[in-house]
Design a protein around this motif. Structure first.
Motif, PDB file in Angstrom:
ATOM      1  N   ALA A   7       0.654  -1.308   0.126  1.00 38.62           N
ATOM      2  CA  ALA A   7      -0.024  -0.015  -0.006  1.00 38.62           C
ATOM      3  C   ALA A   7       0.865   1.162  -0.058  1.00 38.62           C
ATOM      4  CB  ALA A   7      -0.852  -0.093   1.307  1.00 38.62           C
ATOM      5  N   ILE A   8       0.558   2.153  -1.017  1.00 41.49           N
ATOM      6  CA  ILE A   8       1.636   3.404  -1.163  1.00 41.49           C
ATOM      7  C   ILE A   8       0.567   4.481  -0.712  1.00 41.49           C
ATOM      8  CG2 ILE A   8       2.791   4.832  -2.387  1.00 41.49           C
ATOM      9  CD1 ILE A   8       4.100   2.466  -3.646  1.00 41.49           C
ATOM     10  N   ILE A   9       0.592   5.332   0.250  1.00 42.38           N
ATOM     11  CA  ILE A   9      -0.155   6.379   0.543  1.00 42.38           C
ATOM     12  C   ILE A   9       0.328   7.604   0.528  1.00 42.38           C
ATOM     13  CG2 ILE A   9      -1.776   7.322   2.626  1.00 42.38           C
ATOM     14  CD1 ILE A   9      -1.972   4.453   3.555  1.00 42.38           C
ATOM     15  N   PRO A  10      -0.459   8.766  -0.117  1.00 42.45           N
ATOM     16  CA  PRO A  10       0.328  10.217  -0.400  1.00 42.45           C
ATOM     17  C   PRO A  10       0.084  10.718   1.036  1.00 42.45           C
ATOM     18  CG  PRO A  10      -1.664   9.829  -1.674  1.00 42.45           C
ATOM     19  CD  PRO A  10      -1.564   8.635  -1.072  1.00 42.45           C
ATOM     20  N   ARG A  11       1.229  11.420   1.455  1.00 44.32           N
ATOM     21  CA  ARG A  11       1.184  12.017   2.867  1.00 44.32           C
ATOM     22  C   ARG A  11       0.191  13.265   2.663  1.00 44.32           C
ATOM     23  NH1 ARG A  11       7.237  12.183   5.311  1.00 44.32           N
ATOM     24  NH2 ARG A  11       6.291  13.653   6.752  1.00 44.32           N
ATOM     25  N   ASP A  12       0.085  13.984   1.613  1.00 45.86           N
ATOM     26  CA  ASP A  12      -0.751  15.174   1.744  1.00 45.86           C
ATOM     27  C   ASP A  12      -2.102  14.742   1.610  1.00 45.86           C
ATOM     28  OD1 ASP A  12      -0.318  14.579  -0.921  1.00 45.86           O
ATOM     29  OD2 ASP A  12       0.395  16.611  -1.643  1.00 45.86           O
ATOM     30  N   GLU A  13      -2.442  14.130   0.571  1.00 43.04           N
ATOM     31  CA  GLU A  13      -3.885  13.812   0.288  1.00 43.04           C
ATOM     32  C   GLU A  13      -4.363  12.760   1.483  1.00 43.04           C
ATOM     33  OE1 GLU A  13      -4.422  11.793  -3.402  1.00 43.04           O
ATOM     34  OE2 GLU A  13      -6.659  11.817  -2.976  1.00 43.04           O
ATOM     35  N   GLY A  14      -3.435  11.812   1.905  1.00 43.68           N
ATOM     36  CA  GLY A  14      -3.848  10.830   2.796  1.00 43.68           C
ATOM     37  C   GLY A  14      -4.578   9.659   2.439  1.00 43.68           C
ATOM     38  N   VAL A  15      -5.181   8.878   3.276  1.00 38.72           N
ATOM     39  CA  VAL A  15      -5.602   7.694   2.865  1.00 38.72           C
ATOM     40  C   VAL A  15      -6.468   7.475   1.717  1.00 38.72           C
ATOM     41  CG1 VAL A  15      -5.109   6.555   5.245  1.00 38.72           C
ATOM     42  CG2 VAL A  15      -7.243   7.459   4.770  1.00 38.72           C
ATOM     43  N   ARG A  16      -7.111   8.526   1.472  1.00 42.31           N
ATOM     44  CA  ARG A  16      -8.220   8.737   0.168  1.00 42.31           C
ATOM     45  C   ARG A  16      -7.567   8.320  -0.875  1.00 42.31           C
ATOM     46  NH1 ARG A  16      -9.848  13.451  -0.568  1.00 42.31           N
ATOM     47  NH2 ARG A  16      -8.421  14.274   0.926  1.00 42.31           N
ATOM     48  N   GLY A  17      -6.159   8.770  -0.870  1.00 43.01           N
ATOM     49  CA  GLY A  17      -5.139   8.689  -2.130  1.00 43.01           C
ATOM     50  C   GLY A  17      -4.557   7.364  -2.267  1.00 43.01           C
ATOM     51  N   ILE A  18      -4.905   6.148  -1.403  1.00 45.29           N
ATOM     52  CA  ILE A  18      -4.098   4.879  -1.271  1.00 45.29           C
ATOM     53  C   ILE A  18      -4.089   4.102  -2.453  1.00 45.29           C
ATOM     54  CG2 ILE A  18      -6.092   3.724  -0.640  1.00 45.29           C
ATOM     55  CD1 ILE A  18      -4.063   2.062   1.329  1.00 45.29           C
ATOM     56  N   LYS A  19      -2.895   3.655  -2.980  1.00 52.12           N
ATOM     57  CA  LYS A  19      -2.830   2.783  -4.015  1.00 52.12           C
ATOM     58  C   LYS A  19      -2.198   1.479  -3.920  1.00 52.12           C
ATOM     59  CE  LYS A  19      -2.301   6.051  -8.039  1.00 52.12           C
ATOM     60  NZ  LYS A  19      -1.568   6.600  -9.112  1.00 52.12           N
ATOM     61  N   TRP A  20      -2.729   0.207  -4.272  1.00 51.99           N
ATOM     62  CA  TRP A  20      -2.454  -0.965  -3.695  1.00 51.99           C
ATOM     63  C   TRP A  20      -1.588  -1.472  -5.039  1.00 51.99           C
ATOM     64  CZ3 TRP A  20      -2.796  -3.097   0.705  1.00 51.99           C
ATOM     65  CH2 TRP A  20      -3.655  -2.363   1.748  1.00 51.99           C
ATOM     66  N   PHE A  21      -0.470  -2.217  -4.786  1.00 52.63           N
ATOM     67  CA  PHE A  21       0.497  -3.035  -5.649  1.00 52.63           C
ATOM     68  C   PHE A  21       0.365  -4.445  -5.179  1.00 52.63           C
ATOM     69  CE2 PHE A  21       1.278   1.695  -6.158  1.00 52.63           C
ATOM     70  CZ  PHE A  21       1.898   1.602  -7.586  1.00 52.63           C
TER      71      PHE A  21
END
Ligand code: V55
Ligand code: FE
Length: 512
Positions: free
Chosen positions: A284-298
């Motif tokens: 799981a990669i989560i952008p620090r500014d946007e937060g968990v709404r912007g999570i991307k799974w690989f």
């Protein structure tokens, strides 16, 4: 004799699961490798002033080295007790104008105090409340044995299964459980929070924060002054051990591996985590500014991260350097869903992600990453200069295994190290320092020579277990020239129990 469970299947806390033995009433350690010889509990609380020193300590090294270990106080209720279930013991070496003083002290956790009063183990298997003595049902089982950090003027001993304990930085006396003044919901806090060197923030996560297996991970951002500025939560595909992670200036990265925990299984047997090779591995990669709404799974091939080295974001590329093993951490949790499997040692890998890929839900994840092995031999317990964390680093120091020198006998946490490695990412080369036969370095801690010195200009403080002498040294190395051997060797006159993670706090922070 202790109680015998009669309605085990209902799984009431305080009752032993089916098939387990009554707890021992003896003061004898189990006859297992984790409790014998060099790995037997040490339990020595001591003050030793002016340790013997070979060589000369750098006069600018003024401050305290702290390190956490698991030093089991009483024979465990289960003879196959995992090493990480031991009671938190802190090892401190105070450096003052070329002198070094040692203090070792147990963290006075609730668990430690209750067991000392009873003169026997009351808490059972690692994190499993159904294996505890009924007299301690519902009592926090934190054992503060994994790491020790300094944040906002507080010394905190960490265990991922519980909240931190605050300690006095000079006397090591226990002040109590620290929940960040109630700002952190839940009952757990990682042993691997990351300090953001730009902002002074402490960036942390927590899993199984209900105190039992669950599928939530919390991320907490804590300001330099100790204020929780944001807490967020995301879901993972299954409940599993999340020991370490990676943080860049722009992203959080979690490797979710199938060392799974099942709340129902805990009622039936003692082992908390079980490796399930039939489940997938996810990132799981989560952008620090946007937060968990912007999570991307690989997706990933099947493996487990042991410890992270460092990671950085560069535009649409994220680079993550960490130690991974193709197996789970079987030296801790040997039983798997498919019987016994051989443990694979961890190797340093660099993963490169294209951040334009990834999926919003793990079920839709198909993209993966490019992986490259950076060091041919196994290793773990990495450190970078903390002033460069979250950005691209040049230097790294690692506990490692030199292939050409004699192997040290297996350690309690898997393969032991016979060397320390300095890896230079500009040249791609690894330089080894080997402390001698029958000697194993533990985690290196980096201390800058001065606040404004360049990356890597500093010292490494490394505890070395001398198995033939049944004692430890604290070795001081020049971080950019480890092959030159110790600048100074601080001789500890007894054996510490093999430990985990530590830190350095300069005198300026300690108010000296
Ligand atoms: C580890 C250590 C722990 C733990 C979970 O090093 C994983 C791995 C010392 O405690 O609770
Ligand atoms: Fe760790």
């Amino acid at each position: 004799m202790a109680t015998t469970a009669t309605t085990q299947s209902s799984g009431t806390p305080g009752q032993r699961p089916v098939g387990t033995q009554p707890p021992p009433e003896t003061m004898t350690w189990p006859d297992t490798p984790k409790f014998r010889g060099f790995f037997a509990p040490s339990r020595i609380e001591a003050d030793v002033y002016d340790l013997e020193i070979e060589g000369r300590l750098p006069p600018e090294l003024n401050g305290a080295f702290y390190r956490a270990a698991a030093d089991t106080q009483y024979p465990p209720r289960f003879p196959n007790d995992v090493y990480i279930n031991g009671d938190g013991m802190i090892h401190m070496v105070r450096f003052e104008n070329g002198h070094a003083d040692l203090k070792t002290k147990y963290v006075r956790t609730k668990r430690f105090e209750l067991e000392r009063a009873a003169r026997k183990a009351l808490f059972g298997a690692y994190r499993n409340p159904y294996t505890d003595d009924p007299s301690v049902a519902g009592i926090d089982d934190g054992n503060a044995n994994t790491s020790i950090i300094w944040h906002a003027g507080k010394l905190l001993a960490l265990k991922e299964a519980a909240l931190p304990y605050e300690l006095d930085p000079v006397t090591l006396e226990t002040k109590g459980i620290y929940d960040f003044d109630g700002q952190i919901p839940g009952r757990t806090f990682t042993a691997h929070p990351k300090h953001d060197p730009r902002t002074g923030e402490l960036i942390a996560f927590a899993y199984n924060a209900t105190g039992l297996p669950d599928k939530q991970i919390h991320i907490h951002e804590i300001s330099a002054s100790g204020k929780v500025t944001r807490s967020q939560t995301f879901e993972v595909p299954y409940s599993s051990m999340v020991h370490d992670w990676l943080v860049t200036r722009d992203h959080f990265v979690f490797t979710i591996s199938p060392m799974v925990a099942d709340p129902e299984q805990l009622k039936r047997e003692e082992q908390y985590f079980v490796w399930d090779p039939n489940q997938g591995t996810y990132v799981a990669i989560i952008p620090r500014d946007e937060g968990v709404r912007g999570i991307k799974w690989f997706r990933s091939e099947q493996l487990m991260e042991t410890h992270s080295l460092n990671a950085w974001t560069d535009g649409d590329t994220l680079v993550a350097d960490h130690f991974t093993t193709k197996s789970g951490w079987f030296s801790q949790f040997p039983k798997t869903t498919v019987g016994l499997l051989p443990e694979q040692p961890p190797f340093l890998h660099r993963w490169t992600f294209d951040l334009r890929g990834g999926a919003a839900h793990w079920d839709d994840a198909t993209d993966t990453y490019r992986s490259e092995q950076l060091i041919a031999s196994p290793g773990d317990m990495p450190r970078v200069d903390p002033r460069i964390l979250m950005e691209k680093n040049r230097h790294a120091w690692i506990g490692g295994m030199h292939p050409d020198v004699p192997k040290v006998e297996i350690g309690p946490m898997g393969p032991p190290f016979n060397s320390l490695i300095h890896r230079d990412d500009h040249t791609g080369e690894s330089v080894f320092w080997t402390p001698g036969e029958h000697a194993a370095p533990e985690e290196p801690v980096f201390v800058p020579k001065a606040g404004d010195s360049g990356e890597g200009e500093g010292y490494l403080l490394v505890l070395v277990g001398r198995r033939d002498q049944n004692r430890h040294d604290l070795v001081v190395l020049d971080a950019l020239d480890i092959a030159a051997g110790p600048v100074a060797t601080v001789k500890i006159p007894f054996r510490l129990r093999y430990g985990f993670h530590g830190t350095w706090v300069p005198d300026s922070e300690l108010g000296k």
